[in-house]
Write an enzyme that holds these catalytic residues in place. Structure first.
Site, PDB file in Angstrom:
ATOM      1  N   GLN A 128       0.795  -1.185  -0.074  1.00 64.70           N
ATOM      2  CA  GLN A 128      -0.137   0.002  -0.092  1.00 64.70           C
ATOM      3  C   GLN A 128       0.960   1.159  -0.035  1.00 64.70           C
ATOM      4  O   GLN A 128       1.579   1.409   0.939  1.00 64.70           O
ATOM      5  CB  GLN A 128      -0.777  -0.125   1.318  1.00 64.70           C
ATOM      6  CG  GLN A 128      -1.667   1.265   1.420  1.00 64.70           C
ATOM      7  CD  GLN A 128      -2.724   1.211   2.652  1.00 64.70           C
ATOM      8  OE1 GLN A 128      -3.683   0.574   2.383  1.00 64.70           O
ATOM      9  NE2 GLN A 128      -2.329   2.012   3.654  1.00 64.70           N
ATOM     10  N   GLY A 129       0.698   1.969  -1.184  1.00 61.52           N
ATOM     11  CA  GLY A 129       1.603   3.285  -1.132  1.00 61.52           C
ATOM     12  C   GLY A 129       0.445   4.419  -0.842  1.00 61.52           C
ATOM     13  O   GLY A 129       0.106   5.193  -1.645  1.00 61.52           O
ATOM     14  N   SER A 131       1.029   6.432   3.139  1.00 60.48           N
ATOM     15  CA  SER A 131       1.879   7.596   3.751  1.00 60.48           C
ATOM     16  C   SER A 131       3.280   7.998   3.107  1.00 60.48           C
ATOM     17  O   SER A 131       3.646   7.161   2.250  1.00 60.48           O
ATOM     18  CB  SER A 131       2.259   6.812   4.963  1.00 60.48           C
ATOM     19  OG  SER A 131       1.301   6.606   5.863  1.00 60.48           O
ATOM     20  N   GLU A 246     -10.816  -1.297   6.244  1.00 59.95           N
ATOM     21  CA  GLU A 246      -9.641  -1.674   6.878  1.00 59.95           C
ATOM     22  C   GLU A 246     -10.154  -1.665   8.316  1.00 59.95           C
ATOM     23  O   GLU A 246      -9.711  -2.599   9.345  1.00 59.95           O
ATOM     24  CB  GLU A 246      -8.529  -0.951   6.770  1.00 59.95           C
ATOM     25  CG  GLU A 246      -7.482  -1.152   7.662  1.00 59.95           C
ATOM     26  CD  GLU A 246      -6.032  -0.172   7.356  1.00 59.95           C
ATOM     27  OE1 GLU A 246      -4.815  -0.612   7.710  1.00 59.95           O
ATOM     28  OE2 GLU A 246      -5.997   0.849   6.834  1.00 59.95           O
ATOM     29  N   ASN A 388      -4.693   6.647  17.247  1.00 60.03           N
ATOM     30  CA  ASN A 388      -5.646   6.789  18.151  1.00 60.03           C
ATOM     31  C   ASN A 388      -6.140   8.190  18.243  1.00 60.03           C
ATOM     32  O   ASN A 388      -7.268   8.235  18.209  1.00 60.03           O
ATOM     33  CB  ASN A 388      -4.983   6.310  19.379  1.00 60.03           C
ATOM     34  CG  ASN A 388      -5.114   4.738  19.785  1.00 60.03           C
ATOM     35  OD1 ASN A 388      -5.218   4.114  18.884  1.00 60.03           O
ATOM     36  ND2 ASN A 388      -4.751   4.478  21.067  1.00 60.03           N
ATOM     37  N   GLU A 389      -5.443   9.044  17.698  1.00 60.51           N
ATOM     38  CA  GLU A 389      -5.811  10.616  17.718  1.00 60.51           C
ATOM     39  C   GLU A 389      -6.746  10.626  16.749  1.00 60.51           C
ATOM     40  O   GLU A 389      -7.743  11.499  17.228  1.00 60.51           O
ATOM     41  CB  GLU A 389      -4.690  11.486  17.823  1.00 60.51           C
ATOM     42  CG  GLU A 389      -3.615  11.473  18.954  1.00 60.51           C
ATOM     43  CD  GLU A 389      -2.748  10.327  18.936  1.00 60.51           C
ATOM     44  OE1 GLU A 389      -2.107  10.076  20.306  1.00 60.51           O
ATOM     45  OE2 GLU A 389      -2.594   9.474  17.975  1.00 60.51           O
TER      46      GLU A 389
END
Length: 404
Positions: A128-129, A131, A246, A388-389
């Site tokens: 997966q590209g 980030s 996901e 989480n944020e």
């Protein structure tokens, strides 16, 4: 947690159990148990995929029209739970669960006909590209550029934290095709052949010593225009769809239950340093009980999500809540393992793999040897798939009505 199943689904559960008992090889089970990473090595994962594909169960989340089982959400849950409780390895999520639904939802007929069978057969292994350096949680700020030149795009840029790029022959990639548009509006979704000039993969070793992620450099990489999924500028909407898949529709609770049960069994034989065993150590047992309650609460949320899916509704922010809880519980259970084994749980072997005939001998036990690398690897749970944020912000806006 036991739930009452309709007779036909109970019979299906028994069929899955019988299949796993007969066809899950011990070598694959042992390899999964001795893999500290979320993504098991292809030699383990792809071997198990092949067993399931021969049975016709690999595409258990896929529609029948595209080569899948067409199972109901409840049967998918039963299958995942029984696999987890049997110690089966995780499936290769990037191809099966992430890009495949994108292709059958947004792709052309030619893309569906070419790529979907190759995912099931194992001929294509995906990474997966998404980030990039400087574009992680703020994914919409990505800068990898794709310029249309006749019948193909030319890509330049880099991708970061690319899981299993060193194994993959395909990458699904978010790229900026219109730098003048608003940042979400100028993004497109491309399918990239990794076996071509201009692509280089630099390994990133984690603090646990695992080579799971990479940085991928793209220099004048050519992608045929036919491998654009959807329309130009639709990439952000497709990425949101992918991330919803996901975070939702899969169940983390069964695997957490399995791992916690394994620890509780091991505690009966581990010394507490005072003449007893860790099964009698009050503080550790209290923490384990708290974790079990958390996992049971998570399972109820995941069953609620399954119920929403079964009724044709999107589960919404519940998927963010499930991801948030699963990440925290994963880390807590892995910390319980380190504390269970004491000094023996601190061993950090840098040799890989930790399974098979050439695995390094453990200081105390194989399970103790796994404790530290697993604990360190699970630090990433609160980052990947949305930090989480990010999940907390989604819950705050969507559930609590905060933030305008």
């Amino acid at each position: 947690m036991d739930i009452d199943l309709p007779p036909e689904d109970a019979a299906f559960r028994d069929e899955v159990r019988a299949f796993l008992a007969a066809h899950l090889p011990e070598a694959i089970r042992a390899g999964a148990a001795a893999s500290p990473t979320v993504f098991v090595e292809p030699e383990i994962g792809q071997a198990w995929n092949a067993v399931l594909n021969a049975k016709g169960w690999l595409g258990y989340q896929w529609p029948e029209a595209h080569g899948g089982t067409g199972w109901s959400p409840l049967r998918r849950y039963i299958f995942e739970k029984e696999c987890a409780l049997a110690g089966a390895p995780n499936l290769t999520v990037l191809g099966l669960k992430l890009v495949a639904p994108v292709i059958w939802t947004f792709g052309t007929e030619a893309q569906k006909a070419f790529y979907l069978p190759r995912i099931l057969s194992g001929e294509d292994y995906w990474c997966q590209g998404f980030s990039e350096p400087g574009s992680g949680s703020d994914l919409a700020s990505l800068q990898c550029r794709a310029v249309l030149n006749g019948d193909h795009y030319v890509l330049n840029g880099s991708k970061m934290w690319t899981t299993h790029a060193h194994h993959a022959n395909r990458m699904f990639c978010l790229v900026r095709t219109d730098p003048g548009a608003k940042k979400q509006a100028g993004i497109s979704f491309l399918l990239v052949d990794m076996n071509q000039p201009g692509i280089s993969v630099r390994p990133i070793l984690t603090v646990a010593g695992d080579h799971e992620v990479n940085q991928v450099f793209l220099e004048d990489v050519v992608v045929p225009a036919r491998d654009l999924v959807g329309d130009e500028g639709q990439g952000w909407a497709i990425a949101k769809f992918l991330l919803e898949n996901e975070r939702g529709g899969s169940c983390h609770a069964p695997k957490l239950i399995y791992d916690l049960d394994q620890l509780l069994q091991a505690a009966k034989g581990e010394s507490d340093g005072r003449g007893g065993t860790m099964a009698q150590e009050t503080h550790w047992q209290r923490r384990a009980a708290r974790a079990r309650l958390g996992v049971q609460a998570l399972e109820m949320i995941e069953l609620k999500i399954i119920s929403e899916l079964a009724q044709g509704r999107k589960p919404g922010p519940q998927t963010s809540l499930a991801k948030l809880l699963a990440s925290n519980l994963r880390q807590e259970i892995d910390l319980l393992a380190v504390d269970l084994y004491g000094p023996a749980g601190l061993q950090l072997e840098w040799t890989r793999p930790l399974y098979g005939d050439n695995a390094p001998a453990p200081v105390h036990s194989r399970d103790a040897q796994m404790a530290a690398p697993r604990y360190l690897n699970s630090r990433a749970w609160t980052i990947f798939g949305g930090t989480n944020e990010v999940q907390a912000n989604i819950i705050a806006r969507s559930v609590l009505g905060l933030g305008g």
